[in-house]
Design a protein around this motif. Structure first.
Motif, PDB file in Angstrom:
ATOM      1  N   THR A   1       0.824  -1.209   0.000  1.00  0.00           N
ATOM      2  CA  THR A   1       0.000   0.000   0.000  1.00  0.00           C
ATOM      3  C   THR A   1       0.855   1.254   0.000  1.00  0.00           C
ATOM      4  OG1 THR A   1      -1.748  -1.184   1.199  1.00  0.00           O
ATOM      5  CG2 THR A   1      -1.834   1.216   1.210  1.00  0.00           C
ATOM      6  N   ILE A   2       1.885   1.275   0.833  1.00  0.00           N
ATOM      7  CA  ILE A   2       2.775   2.444   0.888  1.00  0.00           C
ATOM      8  C   ILE A   2       3.499   2.635  -0.445  1.00  0.00           C
ATOM      9  CG2 ILE A   2       4.795   3.417   2.037  1.00  0.00           C
ATOM     10  CD1 ILE A   2       3.960   1.872   4.544  1.00  0.00           C
ATOM     11  N   LEU A   3       4.024   1.555  -1.000  1.00  0.00           N
ATOM     12  CA  LEU A   3       4.737   1.641  -2.277  1.00  0.00           C
ATOM     13  C   LEU A   3       3.806   2.044  -3.412  1.00  0.00           C
ATOM     14  CD1 LEU A   3       6.916  -1.578  -1.890  1.00  0.00           C
ATOM     15  CD2 LEU A   3       7.710   0.792  -1.731  1.00  0.00           C
ATOM     16  N   LEU A   4       2.545   1.632  -3.337  1.00  0.00           N
ATOM     17  CA  LEU A   4       1.568   2.025  -4.349  1.00  0.00           C
ATOM     18  C   LEU A   4       1.391   3.535  -4.385  1.00  0.00           C
ATOM     19  CD1 LEU A   4      -0.851   1.411  -6.329  1.00  0.00           C
ATOM     20  CD2 LEU A   4      -2.277   1.321  -4.267  1.00  0.00           C
ATOM     21  N   PHE A   5       1.231   4.145  -3.217  1.00  0.00           N
ATOM     22  CA  PHE A   5       1.034   5.593  -3.164  1.00  0.00           C
ATOM     23  C   PHE A   5       2.259   6.345  -3.679  1.00  0.00           C
ATOM     24  CE2 PHE A   5      -2.072   4.820   0.538  1.00  0.00           C
ATOM     25  CZ  PHE A   5      -3.137   4.706  -0.341  1.00  0.00           C
ATOM     26  N   ILE A   6       3.446   5.860  -3.355  1.00  0.00           N
ATOM     27  CA  ILE A   6       4.666   6.532  -3.828  1.00  0.00           C
ATOM     28  C   ILE A   6       4.779   6.426  -5.342  1.00  0.00           C
ATOM     29  CG2 ILE A   6       7.172   6.561  -3.681  1.00  0.00           C
ATOM     30  CD1 ILE A   6       6.956   5.493  -0.852  1.00  0.00           C
ATOM     31  N   SER A   7       4.479   5.259  -5.892  1.00  0.00           N
ATOM     32  CA  SER A   7       4.538   5.083  -7.344  1.00  0.00           C
ATOM     33  C   SER A   7       3.537   5.996  -8.047  1.00  0.00           C
ATOM     34  CB  SER A   7       4.261   3.626  -7.700  1.00  0.00           C
ATOM     35  OG  SER A   7       4.267   3.434  -9.092  1.00  0.00           O
TER      36      SER A   7
ATOM     37  N   ALA B   1      -0.234  17.550  -5.927  1.00  0.00           N
ATOM     38  CA  ALA B   1       0.201  16.156  -6.028  1.00  0.00           C
ATOM     39  C   ALA B   1       1.153  15.789  -4.891  1.00  0.00           C
ATOM     40  CB  ALA B   1       0.865  15.918  -7.383  1.00  0.00           C
ATOM     41  N   CYS B   2       2.063  16.698  -4.544  1.00  0.00           N
ATOM     42  CA  CYS B   2       2.984  16.437  -3.430  1.00  0.00           C
ATOM     43  C   CYS B   2       2.232  16.331  -2.106  1.00  0.00           C
ATOM     44  CB  CYS B   2       4.041  17.535  -3.354  1.00  0.00           C
ATOM     45  SG  CYS B   2       5.224  17.538  -4.720  1.00  0.00           S
ATOM     46  N   LEU B   3       1.229  17.185  -1.929  1.00  0.00           N
ATOM     47  CA  LEU B   3       0.421  17.133  -0.707  1.00  0.00           C
ATOM     48  C   LEU B   3      -0.334  15.811  -0.614  1.00  0.00           C
ATOM     49  CD1 LEU B   3      -0.645  18.583   1.822  1.00  0.00           C
ATOM     50  CD2 LEU B   3      -2.436  19.586   0.382  1.00  0.00           C
ATOM     51  N   TRP B   4      -0.907  15.375  -1.752  1.00  0.00           N
ATOM     52  CA  TRP B   4      -1.594  14.082  -1.761  1.00  0.00           C
ATOM     53  C   TRP B   4      -0.635  12.947  -1.423  1.00  0.00           C
ATOM     54  CZ3 TRP B   4      -0.599   9.707  -4.661  1.00  0.00           C
ATOM     55  CH2 TRP B   4      -1.546   8.690  -4.551  1.00  0.00           C
ATOM     56  N   LEU B   5       0.547  12.969  -2.012  1.00  0.00           N
ATOM     57  CA  LEU B   5       1.529  11.924  -1.771  1.00  0.00           C
ATOM     58  C   LEU B   5       1.929  11.882  -0.302  1.00  0.00           C
ATOM     59  CD1 LEU B   5       3.545   9.781  -2.696  1.00  0.00           C
ATOM     60  CD2 LEU B   5       5.099  11.634  -3.354  1.00  0.00           C
ATOM     61  N   LEU B   6       2.173  13.052   0.281  1.00  0.00           N
ATOM     62  CA  LEU B   6       2.589  13.107   1.682  1.00  0.00           C
ATOM     63  C   LEU B   6       1.495  12.590   2.607  1.00  0.00           C
ATOM     64  CD1 LEU B   6       4.721  14.010   3.751  1.00  0.00           C
ATOM     65  CD2 LEU B   6       3.657  16.287   3.723  1.00  0.00           C
ATOM     66  N   CYS B   7       0.267  13.047   2.384  1.00  0.00           N
ATOM     67  CA  CYS B   7      -0.849  12.620   3.234  1.00  0.00           C
ATOM     68  C   CYS B   7      -1.112  11.118   3.099  1.00  0.00           C
ATOM     69  CB  CYS B   7      -2.111  13.403   2.878  1.00  0.00           C
ATOM     70  SG  CYS B   7      -2.035  15.165   3.256  1.00  0.00           S
ATOM     71  N   ALA B   8      -1.097  10.620   1.856  1.00  0.00           N
ATOM     72  CA  ALA B   8      -1.385   9.202   1.627  1.00  0.00           C
ATOM     73  C   ALA B   8      -0.344   8.315   2.296  1.00  0.00           C
ATOM     74  CB  ALA B   8      -1.444   8.924   0.133  1.00  0.00           C
ATOM     75  N   VAL B   9       0.933   8.673   2.158  1.00  0.00           N
ATOM     76  CA  VAL B   9       1.992   7.845   2.737  1.00  0.00           C
ATOM     77  C   VAL B   9       1.950   7.895   4.263  1.00  0.00           C
ATOM     78  CG1 VAL B   9       4.493   7.609   2.958  1.00  0.00           C
ATOM     79  CG2 VAL B   9       3.483   8.001   0.721  1.00  0.00           C
ATOM     80  N   LEU B  10       1.758   9.072   4.825  1.00  0.00           N
ATOM     81  CA  LEU B  10       1.731   9.186   6.288  1.00  0.00           C
ATOM     82  C   LEU B  10       0.573   8.399   6.895  1.00  0.00           C
ATOM     83  CD1 LEU B  10       2.672  12.934   6.925  1.00  0.00           C
ATOM     84  CD2 LEU B  10       4.064  10.897   7.347  1.00  0.00           C
ATOM     85  N   VAL B  11      -0.607   8.504   6.279  1.00  0.00           N
ATOM     86  CA  VAL B  11      -1.759   7.766   6.795  1.00  0.00           C
ATOM     87  C   VAL B  11      -1.540   6.266   6.660  1.00  0.00           C
ATOM     88  CG1 VAL B  11      -4.224   7.327   6.489  1.00  0.00           C
ATOM     89  CG2 VAL B  11      -3.368   9.658   6.371  1.00  0.00           C
ATOM     90  N   ALA B  12      -0.984   5.834   5.528  1.00  0.00           N
ATOM     91  CA  ALA B  12      -0.740   4.403   5.331  1.00  0.00           C
ATOM     92  C   ALA B  12       0.317   3.871   6.289  1.00  0.00           C
ATOM     93  CB  ALA B  12      -0.321   4.145   3.880  1.00  0.00           C
TER      94      ALA B  12
ATOM     95  N   ASN C   1     -11.392   6.329   1.503  1.00  0.00           N
ATOM     96  CA  ASN C   1     -12.277   7.182   0.704  1.00  0.00           C
ATOM     97  C   ASN C   1     -11.666   8.558   0.488  1.00  0.00           C
ATOM     98  OD1 ASN C   1     -14.307   5.321   0.273  1.00  0.00           O
ATOM     99  ND2 ASN C   1     -15.494   5.929   2.058  1.00  0.00           N
ATOM    100  N   ALA C   2     -11.117   9.133   1.566  1.00  0.00           N
ATOM    101  CA  ALA C   2     -10.520  10.467   1.462  1.00  0.00           C
ATOM    102  C   ALA C   2      -9.323  10.470   0.519  1.00  0.00           C
ATOM    103  CB  ALA C   2     -10.107  10.948   2.849  1.00  0.00           C
ATOM    104  N   ILE C   3      -8.455   9.463   0.632  1.00  0.00           N
ATOM    105  CA  ILE C   3      -7.272   9.396  -0.227  1.00  0.00           C
ATOM    106  C   ILE C   3      -7.675   9.195  -1.686  1.00  0.00           C
ATOM    107  CG2 ILE C   3      -5.242   8.025  -0.766  1.00  0.00           C
ATOM    108  CD1 ILE C   3      -4.905   9.846   1.641  1.00  0.00           C
ATOM    109  N   SER C   4      -8.670   8.343  -1.933  1.00  0.00           N
ATOM    110  CA  SER C   4      -9.100   8.068  -3.313  1.00  0.00           C
ATOM    111  C   SER C   4      -9.746   9.300  -3.943  1.00  0.00           C
ATOM    112  CB  SER C   4     -10.077   6.894  -3.321  1.00  0.00           C
ATOM    113  OG  SER C   4      -9.465   5.710  -2.861  1.00  0.00           O
ATOM    114  N   ILE C   5     -10.575   9.999  -3.203  1.00  0.00           N
ATOM    115  CA  ILE C   5     -11.213  11.201  -3.742  1.00  0.00           C
ATOM    116  C   ILE C   5     -10.169  12.285  -4.019  1.00  0.00           C
ATOM    117  CG2 ILE C   5     -12.815  13.070  -3.201  1.00  0.00           C
ATOM    118  CD1 ILE C   5     -14.488  11.016  -1.668  1.00  0.00           C
ATOM    119  N   PHE C   6      -9.219  12.445  -3.118  1.00  0.00           N
ATOM    120  CA  PHE C   6      -8.128  13.399  -3.314  1.00  0.00           C
ATOM    121  C   PHE C   6      -7.307  13.017  -4.543  1.00  0.00           C
ATOM    122  CE2 PHE C   6      -4.711  15.909  -0.762  1.00  0.00           C
ATOM    123  CZ  PHE C   6      -4.758  16.901  -1.728  1.00  0.00           C
TER     124      PHE C   6
END
Length: 341
Positions: A100-106, A138-149, A174-179
């Motif tokens: 999951t973490i690697l998915l968000f980074i990719s 995009a950077c904000l989304w990446l940071l939030c997604a990785v931290l939450v995961a 849901n929040a990460i996907s919508i973002f």
């Protein structure tokens, strides 16, 4: 003497084979797409730019994510958790946590690759400011997604979703996907907005815009993944099964990751580069080369040039033609002298 072979049977209680096939297919497709992208850029421009670097990082994390997904399948993902040992369930959850973490980074670096591409696509200050905003989003989304995961569950067992010490996965996913969908819409809108201002034939413009519009496939796949996630979450039989319950939504994650890389590489396909024989480069590069510029409908300039290798060779080849000139000498004599003779 007969040899008995172990057969893997796909059934309602064994979805592992289909997950493994899709993971391998997406991995190979992503790798070939990047090789095509890098090969064409080296063939045409003799160099790789920033977007290729971001795309390479995205591919590296995609490979790592695919390995984690395959390990997850090896530990029993796709089978009911009641048929697995507690150790296998824990190993499956650890592999899913890493995947999951690697998915968000990719996915994040595939977005940054497009941002870098758009930066080289337009000289407009307004478009570049908007592009910087999209990159920051995009950077904000990446940071939030990785931290939450990373911190989905309490330390030290941040991967263990079997314990009642985790965030509400339904809410944060849901929040990460919508973002994610919002950032993709912004990227697509900016690309189409830039190409819509080119003063080229309608057929060529439609062809170029259709390549950029293929990014909508990422949106569609993300929406399908979210729909499956909702369906599996609302079903008690699948919600309580940590290794089989969410196999459809996790399978969609592999497809989303693959489409993110492939659609980023599409503008560099050989059909685009040699079939249309046109490209978009920065205006200052074109001025140094002495190429011509075409103004958009709003007055902003975009550089159009023939980027096929053959045409560049024709432009760079010296003119070896022979110019032949002739001259005639004219003499004027006095009129009286002519009459006397």
């Amino acid at each position: 003497m007969s040899t008995q072979l172990d057969q893997v049977i796909l059934s309602e209680s064994n979805r592992t084979p289909i997950v493994q096939v899709i993971v391998w297919f997406c991995l190979v497709t992503s790798f070939l797409a990047f090789i095509t992208h890098a090969g064409i850029k080296l063939y045409v421009f003799r160099a790789l730019r920033a977007e290729s670097g971001f795309l390479l990082v995205s591919l590296v994390f995609c490979i790592a994510q695919s390995i984690a997904a395959l390990l997850q399948c090896g530990y029993g993902f796709g089978k009911p958790s009641v048929t697995l040992s507690s150790n296998d369930v824990q190993l499956t959850l650890k592999a899913e946590y890493a995947a999951t973490i690697l998915l968000f980074i990719s996915l994040g670096f595939s977005k940054l690759a497009i941002v870098a591409f758009v930066h080289n696509l337009t000289p407009s200050k307004l478009h570049r400011k908007i592009n910087y905003g999209v990159g920051a989003l995009a950077c904000l989304w990446l940071l939030c997604a990785v931290l939450v995961a990373v911190f989905e569950c309490r330390v030290p067992r941040t991967w263990d979703r079997s314990l009642d010490r985790c965030l509400d996965r339904f809410t944060w996913w849901n929040a990460i996907s919508i973002f994610n969908i919002v950032t993709e819409v912004a990227i697509i809108a900016l690309e189409l907005g830039i190409t819509a201002q080119l003063r080229v034939t309608r057929q060529r413009k439609a062809s170029i815009m259709s390549l950029f519009a293929c990014r909508f496939l990422v949106l569609i796949a993300t929406a399908i993944q979210l729909a499956y996630f909702h369906q599996e979450k609302n079903n008690p039989a699948t919600n309580n099964d940590l290794t089989l319950g969410f196999w459809r939504s996790i399978l969609c994650n592999q497809i989303v990751q693959c489409l993110a890389i492939v659609t980023t590489c599409l503008p560099y396909t050989k059909i685009f580069m040699e079939g249309f024989e046109s490209g978009l480069i920065r205006i200052d590069d074109g001025r140094r080369r002495g190429d011509y510029a075409s103004k958009g409908y709003s007055g902003r300039e975009y550089q159009l040039m023939d980027v096929s290798r053959s045409s560049q060779a024709r432009r760079s080849a010296p003119d070896k033609s022979i110019n032949v000139s002739k001259s005639w000498a004219v003499s004027v004599e006095p009129a009286g002298r002519t009459q006397s003779s």
